[in-house]
Design a protein around this motif. Structure first.
Motif, mmCIF file in Angstrom:
data_model
loop_
_atom_site.group_PDB
_atom_site.id
_atom_site.type_symbol
_atom_site.label_atom_id
_atom_site.label_comp_id
_atom_site.label_asym_id
_atom_site.label_seq_id
_atom_site.Cartn_x
_atom_site.Cartn_y
_atom_site.Cartn_z
ATOM 1 N N ALA A 23 0.889 6.614 -2.651
ATOM 2 C CA ALA A 23 1.020 7.997 -2.707
ATOM 3 C C ALA A 23 -0.248 8.938 -2.978
ATOM 4 O O ALA A 23 -0.701 8.580 -4.309
ATOM 5 C CB ALA A 23 2.207 8.221 -3.575
ATOM 6 N N ALA A 24 -0.382 9.943 -2.395
ATOM 7 C CA ALA A 24 -1.809 10.855 -2.574
ATOM 8 C C ALA A 24 -1.218 12.095 -3.134
ATOM 9 O O ALA A 24 -0.340 12.496 -2.729
ATOM 10 C CB ALA A 24 -2.838 10.636 -1.427
ATOM 11 N N SER A 71 -0.790 1.817 7.779
ATOM 12 C CA SER A 71 -0.447 3.068 8.523
ATOM 13 C C SER A 71 -0.492 4.136 7.468
ATOM 14 O O SER A 71 -0.579 3.910 6.469
ATOM 15 C CB SER A 71 1.106 2.821 9.302
ATOM 16 N N ARG A 72 -0.153 5.530 7.943
ATOM 17 C CA ARG A 72 -0.279 6.721 7.087
ATOM 18 C C ARG A 72 0.925 7.502 7.733
ATOM 19 O O ARG A 72 1.038 7.632 8.820
ATOM 20 C CB ARG A 72 -1.382 7.157 6.905
ATOM 21 N N THR A 78 1.350 9.794 2.368
ATOM 22 C CA THR A 78 1.272 8.488 1.875
ATOM 23 C C THR A 78 0.807 7.463 2.978
ATOM 24 O O THR A 78 0.917 7.877 3.950
ATOM 25 C CB THR A 78 2.715 8.174 1.639
ATOM 26 N N MET A 79 0.179 6.436 2.464
ATOM 27 C CA MET A 79 -0.145 5.386 3.210
ATOM 28 C C MET A 79 0.527 4.362 2.993
ATOM 29 O O MET A 79 0.978 4.005 1.679
ATOM 30 C CB MET A 79 -1.920 5.277 2.843
ATOM 31 N N TYR A 80 0.638 3.180 4.050
ATOM 32 C CA TYR A 80 1.180 1.727 3.722
ATOM 33 C C TYR A 80 0.609 0.924 4.074
ATOM 34 O O TYR A 80 -0.489 0.849 5.070
ATOM 35 C CB TYR A 80 2.476 1.889 4.680
ATOM 36 N N LEU A 81 0.928 -0.361 3.521
ATOM 37 C CA LEU A 81 0.187 -1.491 4.114
ATOM 38 C C LEU A 81 1.368 -2.574 4.228
ATOM 39 O O LEU A 81 2.092 -2.927 3.237
ATOM 40 C CB LEU A 81 -0.756 -2.368 3.175
ATOM 41 N N TYR A 95 -5.641 -2.460 -4.060
ATOM 42 C CA TYR A 95 -5.893 -1.061 -4.467
ATOM 43 C C TYR A 95 -5.956 -0.075 -3.125
ATOM 44 O O TYR A 95 -6.588 -0.668 -1.903
ATOM 45 C CB TYR A 95 -7.415 -1.209 -4.725
ATOM 46 N N CYS A 96 -5.849 1.030 -3.302
ATOM 47 C CA CYS A 96 -5.724 2.035 -2.047
ATOM 48 C C CYS A 96 -7.141 2.970 -2.661
ATOM 49 O O CYS A 96 -7.232 3.141 -3.840
ATOM 50 C CB CYS A 96 -4.693 2.715 -1.545
#
Length: 124
Positions: A23-24, A71-72, A78-81, A95-96
């Motif tokens: 989460a950014a 994905s984002r 938010t970005m996902y893995l 880490y993101c």
């Protein structure tokens, strides 16, 4: 200044799945190339995956290709893995990171902002 917070790590058996989130806040998320990196005990931090600002382009380390999906969601900042078919060697702190540039990169020093990391442990 961008703040990044990872979540979703945990303990899973080999062959299992986990989904990490990043989460950014504090910046315009869609202006950043985003990446996932990991660091195992006693090893250097390494590239896992990266995604372009729009989400239209991705890049993966060979070790995770066909198992992990980055994905984002720019509306949710938010970005996902998504990590499938996990192996014990995937055990690491994940880490993101955010890179204020136009191009995908695997180079750690080019990323401007980092999260605190989330632990992923895969048992055999």
């Amino acid at each position: 200044q961008v703040q990044l917070v990872e979540s979703g790590g945990g303990l899973v058996q080999a062959g299992g799945s986990l989904r990490l989130s990043c989460a950014a806040s504090g910046g315009i998320f869609s202006r950043y190339v985003m990446g996932w990196f990991r660091q195992a005990p006693g090893k250097e931090r390494e590239f896992v995956a990266a995604i372009s600002r729009s989400g239209g382009s991705t890049d993966y380390a060979d070790s995770v290709k066909d198992r992990f999906t980055i994905s984002r969601d720019n509306d949710k900042n938010t970005m996902y893995l998504q990590m499938n078919s996990l192996k014990p060697e995937d055990t690491a702190v994940y880490y993101c990171a955010a890179d204020n540039s136009y191009y995908l990169t695997r180079t750690i020093r080019l990323y401007d902002y980092w999260g605190q990391g989330t632990q992923v442990t895969v048992s055999s």
